[in-house]
Design an enzyme around this catalytic site. Sequence first.
Site, PDB file in Angstrom:
ATOM      1  N   GLY A 253       0.818  -1.211   0.000  1.00 33.96           N
ATOM      2  CA  GLY A 253       0.000   0.000   0.000  1.00 33.96           C
ATOM      3  C   GLY A 253       0.842   1.247   0.000  1.00 33.96           C
ATOM      4  O   GLY A 253       2.073   1.179   0.136  1.00 33.96           O
TER       5      GLY A 253
ATOM      6  N   PRO B 227       2.592   4.817   1.193  1.00 37.90           N
ATOM      7  CA  PRO B 227       3.286   5.112   2.448  1.00 37.90           C
ATOM      8  C   PRO B 227       2.333   5.689   3.495  1.00 37.90           C
ATOM      9  O   PRO B 227       1.400   6.405   3.147  1.00 37.90           O
ATOM     10  CB  PRO B 227       4.329   6.166   2.052  1.00 37.90           C
ATOM     11  CG  PRO B 227       4.360   6.193   0.574  1.00 37.90           C
ATOM     12  CD  PRO B 227       3.098   5.616   0.068  1.00 37.90           C
ATOM     13  N   GLY B 228       2.602   5.347   4.731  1.00 36.13           N
ATOM     14  CA  GLY B 228       1.856   5.948   5.836  1.00 36.13           C
ATOM     15  C   GLY B 228       0.452   5.423   6.041  1.00 36.13           C
ATOM     16  O   GLY B 228      -0.361   6.059   6.703  1.00 36.13           O
TER      17      GLY B 228
ATOM     18  N   GLU C  65      -8.476  33.061  -7.594  1.00 35.65           N
ATOM     19  CA  GLU C  65      -9.107  32.067  -6.714  1.00 35.65           C
ATOM     20  C   GLU C  65     -10.625  32.101  -6.833  1.00 35.65           C
ATOM     21  O   GLU C  65     -11.275  31.063  -6.879  1.00 35.65           O
ATOM     22  CB  GLU C  65      -8.675  32.278  -5.256  1.00 35.65           C
ATOM     23  CG  GLU C  65      -7.194  32.076  -4.991  1.00 35.65           C
ATOM     24  CD  GLU C  65      -6.666  30.742  -5.495  1.00 35.65           C
ATOM     25  OE1 GLU C  65      -7.433  29.758  -5.518  1.00 35.65           O
ATOM     26  OE2 GLU C  65      -5.497  30.697  -5.915  1.00 35.65           O
TER      27      GLU C  65
ATOM     28  N   THR D 246       3.368  -0.904   8.958  1.00 35.82           N
ATOM     29  CA  THR D 246       4.215  -1.266  10.090  1.00 35.82           C
ATOM     30  C   THR D 246       3.364  -1.484  11.331  1.00 35.82           C
ATOM     31  O   THR D 246       3.560  -2.432  12.089  1.00 35.82           O
ATOM     32  CB  THR D 246       5.235  -0.141  10.364  1.00 35.82           C
ATOM     33  OG1 THR D 246       5.809   0.235   9.125  1.00 35.82           O
ATOM     34  CG2 THR D 246       6.296  -0.567  11.323  1.00 35.82           C
TER      35      THR D 246
ATOM     36  N   GLY E 287      -0.195   2.564   7.537  1.00 33.81           N
ATOM     37  CA  GLY E 287      -0.256   1.739   8.744  1.00 33.81           C
ATOM     38  C   GLY E 287       0.233   0.314   8.551  1.00 33.81           C
ATOM     39  O   GLY E 287      -0.153  -0.566   9.303  1.00 33.81           O
TER      40      GLY E 287
END
Length: 618
Positions: free
Chosen positions: A208, A210-211, A430, A215, A213
């Site tokens: 997946g 990075p970041g 904008e 780990t 989850g």
Amino acid sequence: MPQQPDRKKTATFWIMFLVIFGIMNVLIYNRFVKQQVAEVGYDVFMKKIEDKTLEEAALSSTQIVFKDKSGNVYKTGLMEDAQLYERLYKSGAKFGAEIEEPMNPLLYYAITFGVQILLLVILWKFMMSRLKKRSGDDPDMLSFSLGGGRGRGTGRIYVKSKNDVRFKDVAGEEEAKDLLTEIVGYLHDPEKYTEIGATLPKGALLVGPPGTGKTMLAKAVAGEADVPFFSISGSEFVQMFVGMGAAKVRDLFKQAKEKAPCIIFIDEIDAIGKKRDASLSTNDEREQTLNQLLSEMDGFEGNTGVVILAATNRPESLDPALLRPGRFDRRIPVELPDLKGRIDILRVHAKKIRISENVDFDTIAKTASGASGAQLANIVNEAALRAVREGRKVVQQDDLMESVEVVIAGYQKKNKILTNKEKLVVSYHEVGHALVAAMQTHSAPVTKITIIPRTSGALGYTMQVDEDEHNLMNRTEILNKVATLAGGRAAEELIFDEITTGASNDIEQATKLARAMVTRFGMSDEFDMVAMEVVTNQYLGGDTSLACSPETQTKIDHMVVQIVKEQHQKAREILQQNVQKLHEIAKHLYENETITGEEFMEILNSSENTLLSGMTQE
Ligand code: ADP
């Protein structure tokens, strides 16, 4: 190997201890025990008197205690000796005084021995704790000696982390958790599986962006199963063991089996598991390491209790051999969280901070669409930091909203000075986006427009938040999005009759979308459902590579230009029809620097038509 240095250290300790112990005892014996009162014959006493070596003597009714000039103390029985006093007097010795009899030597020795034993215990404990901390014998560590183990020290690479992560700490990611629950069950109760003859996966690959989850999930498996968790990243592996990767892989498996049941987590496995190819520039070292990894994973029995989890965000670069059944046979996708997932992640992290009760996580999660778990954790932390900066004790909604913007667009650049003209151009630019978005029914409403420069380089931005999570986008929606992106430039053209560099990011995004329509989404009439581009890096930015002939490329380019041109024209028309509103909202934005979605809609829906007179002048 790992034990050797420790055994050596223990032996050194014992040798040192025995030497010190011996020396101390000899000293004690000489200094104290030998000096204890020795029982001698009367002749010795007389001899000392004659030699005038007697220092002093104490005479009682039963015995004589005497001390010579060297400090030795003796005692002897009393004899009939009429001239004793006279001779004593002549010898110059003091007599009559009582000599203090020293402590019983045995008692004395027992006390000193006790003290030494106590010292030994303290030293031993100290030594053991030092060894435990440093050595690979620590049950919390798998270790490898570097440089062949001779003299170059021990490297600890698999470190058991303090493991208090549980599945409940990993918010969302229900599918991944479901798939991993089986591994937990197996580690808990392997018999249940072996009884029936089932072999459990030796490894699972978490895939997946990075970041998300990965780990954390691996840690949670170890936490739930209550087994040690050893982790290493693939790149560390390559870097630490230059020239001996294969040997180290062998070592790793050997040691892991000794510590079973356990989980080994290899992060960034693509660093060692990259596809072997036939090109000339092969990396022998890495390939050997990979080969060893492959054969080890094949070789070890499925039921040893060692489970290998690995994570990667580049699954396409992994060697296919690694992914075949019997190795990393489970592939567990860990995707970016959806709306519910984002809310859950925000809630999990909000538990760690003091937060106001009326915070609306739903809005924040909607605003932070596309954010990963790590980014959401960061958003919550940024909000807490902001609250502290502002001298508050509780985190509020606007802290969280501001930190979402920080994550999206960077910090506010307070000291960046825009000239009035620039500020005005940015305001129109904008509002151009916002107005085009709002006027196209299918576009998401505007939530916020701001012209405060951000560290990302944006001079202002329009935030659009979808009410619901979209998984599909239809053709009209994509076209509308391209028109919205073109809205900024269109406003500049319309009002100032001049264009600026401010639209570069819009141009990039609009082109990407239009291109994807033609090459990947099959939304052009000419190419129908033919893929002209393939995504090569799904989880890291979604890079693509072209898969068509040069002639087709030229055609694609023409079509992309056509799409963007049409939408640009559409944006111009929308703004022309609403030029009053454009002036009005731009004036408001110019004066206030930030306007919310509600304010925007209020002005848009009001019938007032105040012209922004003179504002186009600097
Ligand atoms: P990865 O290994 O996928 O790159 P990590 O597991 O290292 O990501 O996640 C980094 C951090 O992001 C974690 O420490 C945690 O704080 C947060 N995080 C990521 N995903 C989640 C999640 N699903 N629930 C809670 N926190 C998460």
